[in-house]
Design an enzyme around this catalytic site. Structure first.
Site, PDB file in Angstrom:
ATOM      1  N   CYS A 135      38.374  53.191  45.970  1.00  0.00           N
ATOM      2  CA  CYS A 135      37.721  52.147  45.174  1.00  0.00           C
ATOM      3  C   CYS A 135      36.648  51.380  45.932  1.00  0.00           C
ATOM      4  O   CYS A 135      35.835  50.692  45.321  1.00  0.00           O
ATOM      5  CB  CYS A 135      38.770  51.168  44.655  1.00  0.00           C
ATOM      6  SG  CYS A 135      40.116  51.962  43.766  1.00  0.00           S
ATOM      7  N   GLY A 164      43.291  52.367  46.821  1.00  0.00           N
ATOM      8  CA  GLY A 164      44.438  53.246  46.709  1.00  0.00           C
ATOM      9  C   GLY A 164      44.846  53.839  48.047  1.00  0.00           C
ATOM     10  O   GLY A 164      43.998  54.127  48.878  1.00  0.00           O
ATOM     11  N   CYS A 200      40.830  46.084  46.304  1.00  0.00           N
ATOM     12  CA  CYS A 200      41.955  46.844  46.838  1.00  0.00           C
ATOM     13  C   CYS A 200      41.591  48.323  46.806  1.00  0.00           C
ATOM     14  O   CYS A 200      40.660  48.739  46.119  1.00  0.00           O
ATOM     15  CB  CYS A 200      43.226  46.576  46.039  1.00  0.00           C
ATOM     16  SG  CYS A 200      43.115  46.992  44.273  1.00  0.00           S
ATOM     17  N   HIS A 230      35.685  50.111  35.872  1.00  0.00           N
ATOM     18  CA  HIS A 230      35.895  50.412  37.298  1.00  0.00           C
ATOM     19  C   HIS A 230      35.598  51.883  37.579  1.00  0.00           C
ATOM     20  O   HIS A 230      36.511  52.688  37.743  1.00  0.00           O
ATOM     21  CB  HIS A 230      37.337  50.052  37.657  1.00  0.00           C
ATOM     22  CG  HIS A 230      37.720  50.284  39.083  1.00  0.00           C
ATOM     23  ND1 HIS A 230      36.806  50.436  40.106  1.00  0.00           N
ATOM     24  CD2 HIS A 230      38.955  50.378  39.664  1.00  0.00           C
ATOM     25  CE1 HIS A 230      37.464  50.625  41.247  1.00  0.00           C
ATOM     26  NE2 HIS A 230      38.755  50.595  41.003  1.00  0.00           N
TER      27      HIS A 230
END
Length: 419
Positions: free
Chosen positions: A105, A407, A405, A375
């Protein structure tokens, strides 16, 4: 290599060695599978923002751009060949090089940080940090490895096994462990949509969005084609629900666990989009006659790790690390862009960072976040940088942080200054 500034006075001071941003642009962010960019290719979206970067800086010779870094998570072959083809397709010479970066991300924030590091180390003078993603085309099996070493799936180390835990379950872990209620998550999501809808209505996204002309095949709810393929020009994000209400969100069933609190309404949208930022050394901008084009500068970025099964807490670790490196306090930051992967983790991070009042004051995600906007994994970081820098231009705030954040258990944060 220049050392990092320490303290707010040093952070705000200008120097010839600064890494400055001349443009930060993005495509509209659209819903995967249903949205108006569902039939576009990720590299097609990348080509649009790369071409727009050249057009926004017409006196800059494309040959002066040394390198392009593209954040991408899901594309075939890491996206490198298609991205290079797209770059050449829209007017960059073959002397401009390109590579891709994948930090899930945070991939395009990572690409911006990498280009900044290349500039600071004199490896290059001018570069573009970008990101692209079509989750319509590439989400599915490419989100989790299908042919991983079997010993990892059966590893005695829990953190190893948890690296492939469904992101929704990590959201539920954060909600349960840190006391983030369903009601608070729904309220956060409604506010995200309200802020994004207001920003869109007031034209706040216009300066950062580059329209995309592409093909679009209408389909029914089962995905069957309806009518002929169309040519459409997409100029706005299409996931924003201006009429989102607490009552409507409260009716949604949990999406990841029967007794959970994360729903389709309080989680980020699966999306398609691209974004790009043009960076160079301040002295280079001056030499090229582009000093008046500088809109901001990249100061620093930081990454922190956490347990994979609560990956959403990453910003609560990465932001303090970044601020400590720069000798700053949260009060020194005017605007915060915290990625809303899930309302659970975004709320927890805002609370852990002491940003509740900043949220109430509209200085955290003032134009909404990923719950409303979407996103597109590889493009999200650069999209957030674009939204931040244009937002600081409007508000007059001097400093801003982008954080998300990641993954498998990480967080990343970057500090930018308006000019």
């Amino acid at each position: 290599m220049a050392s990092l500034p320490k303290g707010i006075k040093a952070v705000l001071s200008k120097a010839p060695t600064d890494v400055v941003v001349l443009s930060a642009l993005r495509t509209p962010i659209c819903r995967s599978y249903k949205g108006q960019l569902k039939d576009a290719y990720p590299e097609e979206l990348l080509s649009v923002v790369l071409r727009a970067t050249l057009d926004a800086n017409p006196t800059l010779d494309p040959a002066a751009i040394d390198d392009v870094a593209v954040g991408v998570v899901l594309s075939e072959l890491g996206g490198s060949k298609a991205a290079r083809m797209a770059m050449n397709h829209v007017g960059f010479p073959s002397t401009t090089s390109l590579y891709t970066a994948n930090r899930a991300c945070a991939s395009s924030l990572q690409s911006i940080a990498l280009v900044a590091a290349q500039i600071r180390s004199s490896m290059i003078d001018v570069g573009i940090g970008a990101g692209m993603e079509s989750m319509t085309r590439n989400y599915g099996s490419r989100a989790i490895p299908t042919d991983a070493w079997p010993a990892l799936r059966d590893s005695p180390v829990k953190d190893a096994r948890d690296c492939v835990m469904a992101m929704g379950l990590t959201s539920e872990n954060v909600a349960r462990r840190y006391g983030v209620s369903r009601a608070d998550q729904d309220a956060f999501a409604v506010e995200s949509h309200a802020r994004a809808a207001r920003a869109r209505a007031q034209g706040h996204f216009a300066a950062e969005i580059v329209p995309v002309t592409t093909r679009f095949q209408p389909t029914d709810k089962q995905g069957n084609k309806v009518g002929d393929e169309q040519t459409v020009t997409v100029a706005e994000d299409d996931g924003i629900r201006a009429g989102a209400t607490l009552e409507a969100l409260a009716k949604l069933k949990p999406a990841f666990a029967a007794d959970g609190a994360s729903t389709a309404g309080n989680s980020s949208q699966v999306s398609d989009g691209a974004a790009a930022a043009l960076l160079m050394r301040r002295s280079t901008a001056t030499r090229l006659g582009l000093a008046d084009r500088v809109m901001g500068r990249f100061v620093a970025a930081s990454v922190a790790g956490c347990a994979p099964d609560e990956m959403g807490i990453g910003p609560a670790l990465a932001v303090p690390k970044l601020l400590t490196q720069l000798g700053l306090a949260t009060e020194d930051v005017h605007t915060w862009e915290l990625n809303e992967a899930f309302a659970s983790q975004a709320l927890y991070c805002a609370r852990a960072l002491g940003l509740e009042q900043a949220w109430q004051d509209g200085r955290v995600n003032p134009a909404g976040g990923a719950i409303a906007l979407g996103h597109p994994l590889g493009a999200t970081g650069a999209r957030m940088v674009s939204t931040l820098l244009h937002g600081l231009q409007r508000s007059g705030g001097e400093t801003g942080v982008v954080s998300m954040c990641i993954g498998t258990g990480m967080g990343m944060a970057g500090l930018f200054v308006r000019e």
